[in-house]
Scaffold this active site. Structure first.
Site, PDB file in Angstrom:
ATOM      1  N   TRP A  36       0.979  -1.254   0.083  1.00  0.00           N
ATOM      2  CA  TRP A  36       0.013   0.048   0.149  1.00  0.00           C
ATOM      3  C   TRP A  36       0.933   1.155   0.037  1.00  0.00           C
ATOM      4  O   TRP A  36       0.403   2.304   0.865  1.00  0.00           O
ATOM      5  CB  TRP A  36      -0.864   0.038   1.100  1.00  0.00           C
ATOM      6  CG  TRP A  36      -1.933  -1.004   1.392  1.00  0.00           C
ATOM      7  CD1 TRP A  36      -2.807  -1.525   0.679  1.00  0.00           C
ATOM      8  CD2 TRP A  36      -1.894  -1.821   2.484  1.00  0.00           C
ATOM      9  NE1 TRP A  36      -3.480  -2.325   1.225  1.00  0.00           N
ATOM     10  CE2 TRP A  36      -2.934  -2.970   2.452  1.00  0.00           C
ATOM     11  CE3 TRP A  36      -1.435  -1.881   3.841  1.00  0.00           C
ATOM     12  CZ2 TRP A  36      -3.449  -3.473   3.367  1.00  0.00           C
ATOM     13  CZ3 TRP A  36      -1.625  -2.534   5.043  1.00  0.00           C
ATOM     14  CH2 TRP A  36      -2.655  -3.674   4.642  1.00  0.00           C
ATOM     15  N   GLY A  72     -29.145  14.672  -6.611  1.00  0.00           N
ATOM     16  CA  GLY A  72     -30.006  13.754  -6.935  1.00  0.00           C
ATOM     17  C   GLY A  72     -29.519  12.508  -7.866  1.00  0.00           C
ATOM     18  O   GLY A  72     -28.567  12.224  -7.624  1.00  0.00           O
ATOM     19  N   GLU A  81      -2.557   6.725   7.233  1.00  0.00           N
ATOM     20  CA  GLU A  81      -1.941   7.465   8.351  1.00  0.00           C
ATOM     21  C   GLU A  81      -2.488   7.195   9.591  1.00  0.00           C
ATOM     22  O   GLU A  81      -2.770   8.302  10.418  1.00  0.00           O
ATOM     23  CB  GLU A  81      -1.630   8.777   8.155  1.00  0.00           C
ATOM     24  CG  GLU A  81      -0.838   8.987   6.712  1.00  0.00           C
ATOM     25  CD  GLU A  81      -0.178  10.456   6.292  1.00  0.00           C
ATOM     26  OE1 GLU A  81      -0.015  10.858   7.205  1.00  0.00           O
ATOM     27  OE2 GLU A  81       0.086  10.721   5.215  1.00  0.00           O
ATOM     28  N   SER A 133      -9.208   5.586  12.026  1.00  0.00           N
ATOM     29  CA  SER A 133     -10.124   6.709  12.985  1.00  0.00           C
ATOM     30  C   SER A 133      -9.856   5.740  14.192  1.00  0.00           C
ATOM     31  O   SER A 133      -9.774   6.629  15.327  1.00  0.00           O
ATOM     32  CB  SER A 133     -11.564   6.634  12.458  1.00  0.00           C
ATOM     33  OG  SER A 133     -11.480   7.437  11.298  1.00  0.00           O
TER      34      SER A 133
HETATM   35  C1  LIG Z   1      -4.738   4.056  -0.499  1.00  0.00           C
HETATM   36  C2  LIG Z   1      -3.822   3.652   0.518  1.00  0.00           C
HETATM   37  C3  LIG Z   1      -2.527   4.382   0.747  1.00  0.00           C
HETATM   38  C4  LIG Z   1      -1.749   4.097   1.598  1.00  0.00           C
HETATM   39  N1  LIG Z   1      -0.508   4.738   1.749  1.00  0.00           N
HETATM   40  C5  LIG Z   1       0.708   4.149   2.521  1.00  0.00           C
HETATM   41  C6  LIG Z   1       1.836   4.857   2.588  1.00  0.00           C
HETATM   42  O1  LIG Z   1       2.171   5.436   1.509  1.00  0.00           O
HETATM   43  N2  LIG Z   1       2.712   4.373   3.359  1.00  0.00           N
HETATM   44  C7  LIG Z   1       2.333   3.217   4.263  1.00  0.00           C
HETATM   45  O2  LIG Z   1       3.258   2.938   5.022  1.00  0.00           O
HETATM   46  N3  LIG Z   1       1.195   2.706   4.495  1.00  0.00           N
HETATM   47  C8  LIG Z   1       0.217   3.329   3.444  1.00  0.00           C
HETATM   48  N4  LIG Z   1      -1.001   2.762   3.551  1.00  0.00           N
HETATM   49  C9  LIG Z   1      -1.362   1.846   4.686  1.00  0.00           C
HETATM   50  C10 LIG Z   1      -2.283   2.224   5.762  1.00  0.00           C
HETATM   51  O3  LIG Z   1      -1.601   3.052   6.535  1.00  0.00           O
HETATM   52  C11 LIG Z   1      -2.924   0.967   6.574  1.00  0.00           C
HETATM   53  O4  LIG Z   1      -3.630   0.519   5.675  1.00  0.00           O
HETATM   54  C12 LIG Z   1      -3.660   1.594   7.833  1.00  0.00           C
HETATM   55  O5  LIG Z   1      -2.477   2.080   8.614  1.00  0.00           O
HETATM   56  C13 LIG Z   1      -4.351   0.323   8.428  1.00  0.00           C
HETATM   57  O6  LIG Z   1      -3.767  -0.623   8.449  1.00  0.00           O
HETATM   58  P1  LIG Z   1      -4.443  -2.135   7.850  1.00  0.00           P
HETATM   59  O7  LIG Z   1      -4.684  -1.954   6.669  1.00  0.00           O
HETATM   60  O8  LIG Z   1      -3.522  -3.115   8.390  1.00  0.00           O
HETATM   61  O9  LIG Z   1      -5.602  -2.297   8.978  1.00  0.00           O
HETATM   62  P2  LIG Z   1      -5.647  -3.229  10.262  1.00  0.00           P
HETATM   63  O10 LIG Z   1      -4.613  -2.536  11.254  1.00  0.00           O
HETATM   64  O11 LIG Z   1      -5.667  -4.534  10.280  1.00  0.00           O
HETATM   65  O12 LIG Z   1      -7.068  -2.667  11.013  1.00  0.00           O
HETATM   66  C14 LIG Z   1      -8.291  -3.158  10.452  1.00  0.00           C
HETATM   67  C15 LIG Z   1      -9.447  -2.490  11.356  1.00  0.00           C
HETATM   68  O13 LIG Z   1      -8.982  -2.996  12.859  1.00  0.00           O
HETATM   69  C16 LIG Z   1      -9.144  -1.978  13.679  1.00  0.00           C
HETATM   70  N5  LIG Z   1      -8.167  -1.920  14.814  1.00  0.00           N
HETATM   71  C17 LIG Z   1      -6.702  -2.542  14.593  1.00  0.00           C
HETATM   72  N6  LIG Z   1      -6.103  -2.399  15.481  1.00  0.00           N
HETATM   73  C18 LIG Z   1      -7.098  -2.025  16.408  1.00  0.00           C
HETATM   74  C19 LIG Z   1      -6.898  -1.604  17.803  1.00  0.00           C
HETATM   75  N7  LIG Z   1      -5.846  -1.833  18.571  1.00  0.00           N
HETATM   76  N8  LIG Z   1      -7.922  -1.078  18.560  1.00  0.00           N
HETATM   77  C20 LIG Z   1      -8.915  -0.582  17.799  1.00  0.00           C
HETATM   78  N9  LIG Z   1      -9.124  -1.017  16.465  1.00  0.00           N
HETATM   79  C21 LIG Z   1      -8.186  -1.606  15.948  1.00  0.00           C
HETATM   80  C22 LIG Z   1      -8.699  -0.684  12.584  1.00  0.00           C
HETATM   81  O14 LIG Z   1      -8.992   0.502  12.909  1.00  0.00           O
HETATM   82  C23 LIG Z   1      -9.466  -1.049  11.222  1.00  0.00           C
HETATM   83  O15 LIG Z   1     -10.847  -0.817  11.729  1.00  0.00           O
HETATM   84  C24 LIG Z   1      -1.971   2.837   2.636  1.00  0.00           C
HETATM   85  C25 LIG Z   1      -3.084   2.398   2.627  1.00  0.00           C
HETATM   86  C26 LIG Z   1      -4.086   2.730   1.491  1.00  0.00           C
HETATM   87  C27 LIG Z   1      -5.299   1.884   1.328  1.00  0.00           C
END
Ligand SMILES: Cc1cc2nc3c(=O)[nH]c(=O)nc-3n(C[C@H](O)[C@H](O)[C@H](O)COP(=O)(O)OP(=O)(O)OC[C@H]3O[C@@H](n4cnc5c(N)ncnc54)[C@H](O)[C@@H]3O)c2cc1C
Length: 388
Positions: free
Chosen positions: A165, A348, A372, A375
């Site tokens: 990503w 609409g 980044e 939420s």
């Molecule tokens: C379009 C796009 C661009 C991106 N660009 C970059 C980039 O340039 N560089 C980079 O390094 N990364 C990048 N990312 C990665 C992005 O930062 C991560 O996708 C994001 O931090 C969430 O991590 P995850 O997808 O593994 O979700 P997960 O960490 O698996 O989270 C899944 C869900 O579980 C919840 N969750 C997880 N842990 C907890 C907790 N302890 N308490 C409560 N809720 C929790 C989260 O809030 C979320 O709703 C990008 C992602 C996308 C989709």
């Protein structure tokens, strides 16, 4: 008595003349050069190549780079204005410029030694796009659970692993990559490296096909015994977690600016539309129900602007801003989704079709609650302030 009372500070949302001129010039550029390309770039999920030299010429790819290295020597607030102005037209281009300034340039300006600064900052200011590479398949929110490994091999490190990503992966030449030099040390093994496209063992992999910000590239990166000179260690060994954390704290304000610009863009389209579209023999904007919807959207945009400008101005003043940045990202991303959704309602049937611009903004808004720090991660930061 009035002689002894100083004038109150201007509203957070007031801009100096120089800031106003800067923001206007970026918006005029976006309106003139980017707007005609937005739909095609979204459909083809590709940034128009001709835009890149133009954004370098505009001087918005090295906003905080000191002038001695060829940059504008300006502030995070200027980055916010640039990202907001671009995102009013296209949040996908907004995030390209945001990552360049608030993550890549910011990391190098703040943490790199003079050698790295002099090798990379002039390129970033003039022609090279950068990427910030932390996330992996198994470590997103738990970013410091990363497993990309950096092994000391004498005069260089060998990097092995896979990043996922990564924004700007397709366009970038300069990659800030986080890897661990000692998995047993946990987060204290994490170290930042500057990796260049073309280094042996480094490949940019597949580009993701996405819901929104489709013209912004999101790529996989592969490191297969990638050779990175020791001179490219960025900051101290084992202190990469601090580099990543503190940079992302500031980067979040840039995402706030992207979400603010998106909300403003959706609002602008909607105001124009409700004045033009007639039903029951009158413009729909003459109905009080519609006026109240417009008023709520305006209130949301104002909240997004105050939160974003406040966080940026605090950071530029060297004051604590962690809490404000987390609140800014949390709230502006919700506002962007809400305002874009309301824009669709007021358009609409036209709101739901691709020929009109607002359905794209609704799709683009969703990412604000994910990257980044999701939420939930922002809520965790905010709650920690009160509950430890
Ligand atoms: C379009 C796009 C661009 C991106 N660009 C970059 C980039 O340039 N560089 C980079 O390094 N990364 C990048 N990312 C990665 C992005 O930062 C991560 O996708 C994001 O931090 C969430 O991590 P995850 O997808 O593994 O979700 P997960 O960490 O698996 O989270 C899944 C869900 O579980 C919840 N969750 C997880 N842990 C907890 C907790 N302890 N308490 C409560 N809720 C929790 C989260 O809030 C979320 O709703 C990008 C992602 C996308 C989709």
């Amino acid at each position: 008595m009035t002689d002894t009372i100083s004038a109150p500070p201007p509203a957070l949302t007031s801009l100096s003349e120089e800031e106003r001129l800067f923001a206007d010039s970026v918006y005029e550029f976006a309106d003139r050069e980017v707007r005609p390309l937005v739909r095609e770039m979204d459909e083809h999920a590709a940034m128009n190549k001709g835009l890149l030299p133009k954004i370098f010429d505009l001087g918005i790819m090295g906003i905080e780079i000191p002038e001695e290295y060829g940059g504008a020597g300006a502030t995070l607030f200027h980055s916010v204005l640039a990202v907001e102005s671009l995102s009013r037209v296209d949040p996908a281009l907004g995030v390209l410029v945001d990552v360049q300034n608030t993550l890549v340039v910011n990391t190098i300006v703040r943490w790199a030694n003079t050698d790295i600064k002099s090798r990379y900052l002039p390129r970033l200011a003039n022609s090279a796009v950068g990427a910030f590479c932390l996330s992996e398949a198994g470590s997103g929110s738990d970013a410091f659970g990363l497993t990309t490994r950096a092994v000391d091999a004498g005069d260089h490190y060998q990097l092995s692993g896979r990043k996922l990503w990564i924004t700007n992966g397709h366009e970038a030449d300069i990659f800030i990559v986080f890897a661990t030099i000692n998995p047993e040390a946990g987060y204290k093994g994490i170290t930042a490296f500057v990796v260049e496209r073309g280094m042996t063992g480094f490949t940019v992999g597949k580009k993701e096909d996405k819901l929104g910000i489709r013209a912004s590239s999101t790529c996989e990166l592969l490191f297969d015994d990638c050779i990175v000179p020791k001179a490219n260690v960025l900051g101290e060994l084992g202190k990469g977690y601090k580099v990543a954390m503190e940079t992302l704290n500031e980067g979040r304000i840039g995402i706030g600016a992207q979400m603010l610009g998106l909300a403003q863009g959706a609002f602008d389209h909607t105001v124009k539309y409700v004045k033009e579209r007639a039903q029951f023999g009158k413009p729909i904007g003459s109905f009080q129900g519609v006026q109240f919807q417009i008023a709520r959207m305006a209130a949301d945009v104002e909240v997004a602007r105050v939160l974003t400008y406040n966080a940026a101005r605090l950071r530029d003043a060297g004051l604590p801003f962690l809490q404000e940045a987390a609140i800014c990202k949390l709230v502006t991303s919700e506002i962007a989704e809400r305002v874009a959704s309301e824009a669709i309602n007021l358009f609409g049937g036209n709101g739901f079709v691709r020929e009109y611009p607002v359905e794209k903004l609704y799709r683009d808004a969703k990412i604000g609650q994910i990257y980044e720090g999701t939420s939930n991660m922002q809520l965790a930061t905010i709650a920690k302030h009160y509950l430890g």
